[in-house]
Motif scaffolding. Structure first.
Motif, PDB file in Angstrom:
ATOM      1  N   TYR A  16      18.602  47.500  41.255  1.00 37.16           N
ATOM      2  CA  TYR A  16      18.808  48.344  40.063  1.00 37.16           C
ATOM      3  C   TYR A  16      18.818  49.788  40.551  1.00 37.16           C
ATOM      4  O   TYR A  16      17.816  50.272  41.072  1.00 37.16           O
ATOM      5  CB  TYR A  16      17.682  48.085  39.061  1.00 37.16           C
TER       6      TYR A  16
ATOM      7  N   PHE B  74      15.277  62.106  48.204  1.00 33.53           N
ATOM      8  CA  PHE B  74      14.655  61.011  47.447  1.00 33.53           C
ATOM      9  C   PHE B  74      13.761  60.148  48.346  1.00 33.53           C
ATOM     10  O   PHE B  74      13.186  59.158  47.883  1.00 33.53           O
ATOM     11  CB  PHE B  74      15.727  60.094  46.838  1.00 33.53           C
ATOM     12  N   GLY B  75      13.725  60.479  49.622  1.00 34.90           N
ATOM     13  CA  GLY B  75      12.905  59.706  50.547  1.00 34.90           C
ATOM     14  C   GLY B  75      13.523  58.379  50.945  1.00 34.90           C
ATOM     15  O   GLY B  75      12.807  57.421  51.246  1.00 34.90           O
TER      16      GLY B  75
ATOM     17  N   LEU C 297      10.093  50.893  37.574  1.00 33.72           N
ATOM     18  CA  LEU C 297      10.982  51.779  38.323  1.00 33.72           C
ATOM     19  C   LEU C 297      10.170  52.658  39.273  1.00 33.72           C
ATOM     20  O   LEU C 297       9.758  53.764  38.938  1.00 33.72           O
ATOM     21  CB  LEU C 297      11.830  52.636  37.385  1.00 33.72           C
ATOM     22  N   THR C 298       9.963  52.135  40.456  1.00 37.72           N
ATOM     23  CA  THR C 298       9.189  52.847  41.459  1.00 37.72           C
ATOM     24  C   THR C 298      10.018  52.939  42.727  1.00 37.72           C
ATOM     25  O   THR C 298      11.081  52.343  42.843  1.00 37.72           O
ATOM     26  CB  THR C 298       7.853  52.114  41.688  1.00 37.72           C
ATOM     27  N   HIS C 299       9.541  53.733  43.684  1.00 40.55           N
ATOM     28  CA  HIS C 299      10.311  53.966  44.907  1.00 40.55           C
ATOM     29  C   HIS C 299      10.553  52.655  45.665  1.00 40.55           C
ATOM     30  O   HIS C 299       9.697  51.772  45.669  1.00 40.55           O
ATOM     31  CB  HIS C 299       9.535  54.946  45.791  1.00 40.55           C
TER      32      HIS C 299
ATOM     33  N   GLU D 143      19.720  54.016  39.819  1.00 40.75           N
ATOM     34  CA  GLU D 143      20.018  55.083  38.865  1.00 40.75           C
ATOM     35  C   GLU D 143      20.594  56.283  39.594  1.00 40.75           C
ATOM     36  O   GLU D 143      20.244  56.551  40.754  1.00 40.75           O
ATOM     37  CB  GLU D 143      18.765  55.482  38.070  1.00 40.75           C
TER      38      GLU D 143
ATOM     39  N   THR E 242      11.803  58.446  38.708  1.00 44.31           N
ATOM     40  CA  THR E 242      10.478  58.060  39.158  1.00 44.31           C
ATOM     41  C   THR E 242       9.614  59.309  39.354  1.00 44.31           C
ATOM     42  O   THR E 242       8.452  59.220  39.674  1.00 44.31           O
ATOM     43  CB  THR E 242      10.523  57.277  40.486  1.00 44.31           C
ATOM     44  N   ARG E 243      10.215  60.474  39.157  1.00 39.70           N
ATOM     45  CA  ARG E 243       9.445  61.711  39.267  1.00 39.70           C
ATOM     46  C   ARG E 243       9.630  62.519  37.991  1.00 39.70           C
ATOM     47  O   ARG E 243      10.574  62.332  37.254  1.00 39.70           O
ATOM     48  CB  ARG E 243       9.955  62.542  40.446  1.00 39.70           C
ATOM     49  N   LYS E 244       8.751  63.456  37.775  1.00 36.36           N
ATOM     50  CA  LYS E 244       8.862  64.317  36.616  1.00 36.36           C
ATOM     51  C   LYS E 244       9.739  65.520  36.946  1.00 36.36           C
ATOM     52  O   LYS E 244       9.926  65.873  38.095  1.00 36.36           O
ATOM     53  CB  LYS E 244       7.473  64.805  36.195  1.00 36.36           C
TER      54      LYS E 244
ATOM     55  N   PHE F 266      14.195  48.703  42.468  1.00 35.39           N
ATOM     56  CA  PHE F 266      14.777  49.921  41.888  1.00 35.39           C
ATOM     57  C   PHE F 266      14.874  51.035  42.925  1.00 35.39           C
ATOM     58  O   PHE F 266      14.038  51.137  43.822  1.00 35.39           O
ATOM     59  CB  PHE F 266      13.915  50.421  40.721  1.00 35.39           C
ATOM     60  N   GLN F 267      15.885  51.913  42.753  1.00 32.91           N
ATOM     61  CA  GLN F 267      15.893  53.172  43.496  1.00 32.91           C
ATOM     62  C   GLN F 267      16.885  54.144  42.855  1.00 32.91           C
ATOM     63  O   GLN F 267      17.971  53.738  42.451  1.00 32.91           O
ATOM     64  CB  GLN F 267      16.260  52.977  44.974  1.00 32.91           C
ATOM     65  N   SER F 268      16.508  55.428  42.782  1.00 33.15           N
ATOM     66  CA  SER F 268      17.454  56.496  42.477  1.00 33.15           C
ATOM     67  C   SER F 268      18.253  56.798  43.729  1.00 33.15           C
ATOM     68  O   SER F 268      17.679  56.900  44.816  1.00 33.15           O
ATOM     69  CB  SER F 268      16.710  57.765  42.051  1.00 33.15           C
TER      70      SER F 268
ATOM     71  N   ASN G 279       9.353  52.933  33.258  1.00 34.94           N
ATOM     72  CA  ASN G 279       9.123  54.076  34.144  1.00 34.94           C
ATOM     73  C   ASN G 279       7.628  54.346  34.125  1.00 34.94           C
ATOM     74  O   ASN G 279       7.090  54.763  33.095  1.00 34.94           O
ATOM     75  CB  ASN G 279       9.854  55.325  33.649  1.00 34.94           C
TER      76      ASN G 279
ATOM     77  N   ALA H 193       3.995  56.095  34.534  1.00 33.58           N
ATOM     78  CA  ALA H 193       3.486  57.463  34.612  1.00 33.58           C
ATOM     79  C   ALA H 193       2.734  57.668  35.925  1.00 33.58           C
ATOM     80  O   ALA H 193       2.751  58.744  36.493  1.00 33.58           O
ATOM     81  CB  ALA H 193       2.565  57.747  33.428  1.00 33.58           C
TER      82      ALA H 193
END
Lengths: 462, 278
Positions: free
Chosen positions: A286, A258-259, A225-227, A288, B273-275, A245-247, A193, A195
């Motif tokens: 992947y 989440f865009g 883990l980026t957009h 989440e 990916t966000r805080k 990756f994506q949430s 992840n 920063a």
């Protein structure tokens, strides 16, 4: 259409299917925050009784979130496999629970059934199940995926190595990664992840992991883990992206927060596959998820958070992912208040995902403002290990120094392997033995074979 | 031969200099060594106590008053710590009594500084007064008209919007305890919001994170805060449209750059990916 139940000397009325589902749900703070939870224990049980009598096929013609308003609903209903559903088409939700627990529901039968189950059906039956039912039935569901190794085989448990660093320092990330590999972690993915959100930095981290994997010929995959749009852009720039990756969440509106939408996930899948970086398979996504994400975006449509979480798995399953991870305790106590609620949610998420045919892992975790501690994580880890979870997290000392929460550690995965005899992904296990990190039985070798990996540290000769 | 004396273990142990992560811990069979179980337990205890230790608003107020500023104490609509944790919406609203008290102080102000407990009372007890001490002279040089300094209990970041609206200030600077991590139970965050009013999201704010002795120091944090306030007034905005470029002015080394977040997500997100909400 309303539902009326006479139980315990009282008549209970539920205005619609959404209310019935919400009030049948085991108590959790997020549903209370949304004003959806049952007002009493008896009301909760009355809702479960009414839900048990509901025909499963109701969910095919009564959408909890309108078809016209929500593309996730459209995805669920448009891709429903009626032939796969046929064997259970005549059952009620209660009869479905009985059938799932029976000997008739074998691993093979359940695998064939998965495309015929909607997330609302999975969520509904889970609300009638005790923790032991969630464990026993999930254990029968096998979801096997492949990229550079084979994940999800019976008797095996993989680990995402999570070497996060507060400032994305390359040497710091490598130090955590080498430590984790020397404990035999990292077969699910080595996943950072970041920063920083900058594309340049993300590309540097991808190259860092790519070089490490190539140098030691590690049969695993890397991910920053980026957009999803960033991964697509990075692939366009030629960066070494293994996994996209994506949430994701269970409603169109929450995904918009989440865009993302379903179309951009499709673009991500195609971009990932265009790379053909996998060696034994092409599961490149992947995802989440986590209960409460839709409510936190004010995008829940009056639906309980557990049902929405199951809908997120229907989103995941459309993209044939390698890994789906419910980050169960990350969101905080306003959604899952304490260890009891986190443990229940972890078991529900794993069960619903597996029943839907999704390769479920779990970030067994909590934040410091939740009423939970490492003992609760030990309990959930032990339960999910017995339930056959595909993968867990490996965070150094369980303390993520970038995201500020606690998960499971390198040691925790050793514990669950020792307790339950769980092996790693076969290709990764063979590599660990070649490197003398583990012995033939898969136990850490006495000779600390991980030291060969130290050559990867900056300033050290190979 | 104990594990620690093996050559591999020694080399791995050298890596601990490179990261604050808990690496090279050794093991007792599959398990953590006793010393590490205890060290982790103490760190968790510090983080838990940071969340639950009662906020000493009186002591913080009197120490702030000693800096020759007028101090007003307010409460959010959350009536207990448990309610605060379960109902983030209540922590974003003023109690009706506090709202009336602030309306009585309404005036023609540029900036209100707010000191609030957030998720770590420890962070506020330890870091708020030294930060304000460093900040006040920098703001004075800008010639800003400061509202009374507000000390808030059971507060979320967005409580600053109601406070700013009630006082009639052009901007607010919210200094608030961040969600404590195991290795940083004492981090203070600073949020700057131009034209504060109810209903704003964190996309409308600029944030300086990790203010504490082991993170971003008080003088450096105060400089950044002051720089952002000046830019906010110059450009009449905060949030995604305002990028922190104070490093250029400060000529600081890149190695010590703190986390600067232009746009926090709305509330807490499951998206790692966000805080999260601080």
């Amino acid at each position: 259409m309303g539902y009326r139940v006479a139980a315990g000397g009282t008549s209970h009325v539920f205005a619609d299917l959404r209310e019935l589902m919400a009030k049948a749900t085991p108590l959790r703070s997020g549903d209370q925050l949304a004003g959806l939870a049952a007002g009493s224990m008896q009301e909760m049980m009355a809702a479960r009784m009414a839900l048990a009598d509901l025909p499963l096929r109701t969910f095919l013609h009564e959408a909890l979130i309108p078809y016209e308003e929500d593309e996730v609903t459209r995805l669920i209903l448009n891709t429903h496999d009626a032939a796969a559903f046929a064997p259970i088409a005549a059952l009620t939700v209660g009869e479905f629970r009985d059938w799932l627990c029976s000997d008739a529901a074998t691993s093979e039968v359940l695998a064939q059934l998965a495309p015929g189950i909607t997330p609302e059906m999975a969520a509904a039956v889970s609300k009638l199940m005790r923790n032991q039912d969630l464990i026993l039935v999930a254990r029968k569901c096998r979801v096997v995926t492949r990229f550079r190794n084979t994940l999800g085989l019976p008797g095996r448990l993989a680990v995402r190595l999570q070497p996060n660093h507060p400032t994305d320092d390359a040497a710091g990330i490598l130090a955590s990664t080498i430590d984790g590999l020397s404990y035999g972690c990292g077969d699910a993915v080595i996943g950072i992840n970041p920063a920083s959100d900058s594309l340049g930095r993300t590309g540097e981290l991808l190259r860092l992991l790519d070089e490490l994997i190539a140098r030691f010929d590690i049969p695993t995959q890397a991910c920053v883990l980026t957009h999803v749009t960033s991964s697509i852009a990075l692939i366009g720039q030629g960066a070494p992206v293994d996994l996209v990756f994506q949430s994701v969440a269970g409603t169109q509106a929450a995904n918009a927060s989440f865009g993302i939408d379903l179309a951009v996930l499709r673009e991500g899948l195609e971009a990932g596959r265009s790379q053909t970086r996998g060696t034994v398979g092409d599961n490149v996504m992947y995802f989440e998820t986590g209960q409460g994400s839709a409510l936190s975006a004010n995008a829940h449509h009056g639906v309980d958070q557990q049902t929405l979480e199951a809908r997120a798995y229907a989103v995941c399953r459309a993209y044939e992912p390698l890994l789906v991870n419910t980050v169960v305790g990350f969101i905080g106590p306003e959604y899952l208040y304490d260890g009891k609620q986190i443990i229940r949610a972890g078991l529900e998420d794993h069960f619903c995902g597996k029943l839907l045919g999704v390769p479920m892992g779990c970030d067994i975790c909590y934040t410091n403002h939740a009423e939970a501690d490492q003992d609760d994580m030990d309990t959930l880890l032990t339960l999910l290990g017995t339930a056959g979870v595909n993968f867990i997290m490996g965070v150094p000392g369980a303390d993520d120094v970038m995201l500020n929460y606690q998960s499971t550690s390198f040691h925790d995965q050793l514990y669950i392997r020792e307790l339950l005899g769980l092996k790693r992904a076969p290709e990764f296990e063979a590599w660990l033995q070649r490197m003398d990190i583990t012995d033939a039985a898969g136990r850490l070798s006495a000779t600390q074979g991980g030291q060969a990996l130290l050559a990867a540290m900056p300033g050290r000769a190979a | 031969m104990s594990e620690e004396s093996k050559p591999g273990a020694r080399q791995l142990a050298e890596l601990t200099r490179l990261t604050p992560a808990r690496i090279a811990l050794g093991r007792s069979g599959a398990s953590l060594p006793t010393q590490e179980v205890l060290r982790f337990g103490m760190a968790h205890a510090q983080a838990r106590d940071a969340v639950h230790a009662p906020f000493d608003a009186e002591d913080v107020s009197s120490r702030l008053a000693a800096l020759s500023v007028e101090v007003v104490q307010v409460d959010s609509a959350a009536r207990s710590r448990e309610e605060y944790l379960r109902r983030p919406d209540l922590g974003r609203r003023l109690s009706s009594e506090s709202c009336r008290a602030l309306m009585a102080q309404r005036g023609d102000f540029d900036l209100a500084i707010i000191v609030a407990d957030g998720l770590s009372s420890t962070a506020v007890h330890q870091n708020a007064v030294p930060l304000v001490t460093a900040l006040l002279p920098m703001l004075a040089r800008q010639g800003l008209r400061l509202a009374p300094l507000v000390v808030g209990r059971e507060a979320r970041v967005a409580l600053g919007d109601e406070i700013g609206e009630a006082l009639g200030t052009r901007a607010v600077a919210m200094l608030i305890g961040e969600r404590p991590g195991l290795s940083s139970p004492d981090s203070l965050g600073a949020y700057i919001t131009f034209a504060p009013r109810a209903g704003l999201t964190d996309a409308n704010r600029n944030c300086i994170s990790n203010i504490r002795p082991g993170g971003l120091g008080y003088e450096q944090a105060a400089f950044k805060l002051s720089w952002l306030v000046a830019e906010a007034f110059r450009r009449s905005l905060t949030g995604v449209g305002l990028k922190d470029e104070s490093d250029l002015a400060l000529e600081e080394s890149a190695a010590s750059r703190p986390a600067i977040v232009e746009a926090e997500p709305p509330r807490i997100s499951a998206d790692r990916t966000r805080k999260g909400d601080r």
